[in-house]
Motif scaffolding. Sequence first.
Motif, short mmCIF file in Angstrom:
data_model
loop_
_atom_site.label_atom_id
_atom_site.label_comp_id
_atom_site.label_asym_id
_atom_site.label_seq_id
_atom_site.Cartn_x
_atom_site.Cartn_y
_atom_site.Cartn_z
N THR A 173 0.84 -1.19 0.00
CA THR A 173 0.00 0.00 0.00
C THR A 173 0.88 1.25 0.00
N THR A 174 0.29 2.37 -0.40
CA THR A 174 0.99 3.65 -0.32
C THR A 174 0.64 4.39 0.96
N SER A 175 -0.20 3.78 1.82
CA SER A 175 -0.61 4.40 3.08
C SER A 175 0.17 3.81 4.25
N GLY A 176 0.98 4.64 4.89
CA GLY A 176 1.73 4.17 6.06
C GLY A 176 0.82 3.86 7.23
N ASP A 177 -0.26 4.63 7.40
CA ASP A 177 -1.20 4.38 8.50
C ASP A 177 -1.91 3.05 8.32
N LEU A 178 -2.28 2.72 7.08
CA LEU A 178 -2.95 1.44 6.83
C LEU A 178 -1.99 0.28 7.09
N ALA A 179 -0.75 0.42 6.63
CA ALA A 179 0.24 -0.64 6.88
C ALA A 179 0.42 -0.86 8.38
N ASN A 180 0.45 0.23 9.14
CA ASN A 180 0.61 0.13 10.59
C ASN A 180 -0.60 -0.54 11.23
N ARG A 181 -1.81 -0.19 10.78
CA ARG A 181 -3.02 -0.80 11.34
C ARG A 181 -3.06 -2.31 11.08
#
Length: 330
Positions: free
Chosen positions: A195-203
Amino acid sequence: MRSHGFGSIDKQRHPGAGQPQDAEARREARKAAGRKPPVNIAELPVEPAKKLRMRHGSEKHERQALELREKRVEARHIGELRIQKALALSGVGSRRDCDEWVSAGRVSINGEIVQPGARVAPGDRVLFDGKPILIKWPDRLPRIVLYHKQEGELVSRDDPAGRTTVFERLPKVQSSAWIAVGRLDFNTSGLLIFTTSGDLANRLMHPRFEVQREYAVRILGQLSDEQKKELVTGIELEDGTARFEVLEDQGGEGMNHWYRVILKEGRNREVRRMFEHYELTVSRLMRVRFGMLTLPSRLKRGQYYELDEPEVLAVLKWAGLSLTGRVPTR
């Protein structure tokens, strides 16, 4: 004359006549004659992964996809960004380059030289080497890709040995970078999420969110009833207690036996080490699900599928994130 004739014929039939007869000498002679050097595998181009295309068919779905594709969020609703990320998203350079430039004191926010980690908000004036930078805010949906990893590929951006990495096979992204959601070791196949979303990867990755990972496991041998019970209640590994949320027997033939397992964390080689705890060798390991995302049945090894806009939005809602893939501001 006859002897001379035989000598000429012999040389025609055997081009090596008159050359050294020792095997090692012949090999050296062939090398000297200009034989091509061996191919360096690390220098061969990596074949890009093929994209799996799916037809959704529904007019409503396609209309929603188009609306989401064109939707932009106002900058005031986005919140602050780290200056390195903001510069990279704006096309100034790579994240690493931007970090070096900020460290070198070449970037200022509202007239003040900043250091890495400084945050920039909509309305702030950013200068790079004294020139204004127009910040491109992440005002749209992030991207999500499902990749079917093959055995023999590394989940790494770089390998000194020149082996193939999954990042070399993915499609390129502009002003951003793919973030791998978890890892799979060299000999493990199956679902990888990018993904390009760091917050999504963290979640998806952080232990406190307890996102399920599901695997198909083939071992040499079979678990006893007592071992199954212990693996569900918890066993002690060198880095702490480990347990499967679910452990189901899937049968097998001969010495090979399959199990379906689910756990809520992703420590290094955890599934393999849990079976090795009982001196059982894992001969095949494949991740088939991560959270709400399942490996598509049509997705072959080495292929990827990019979620469309409605599918990305569904993942963000499931993860409790905003439209731009960030933790909602309160």
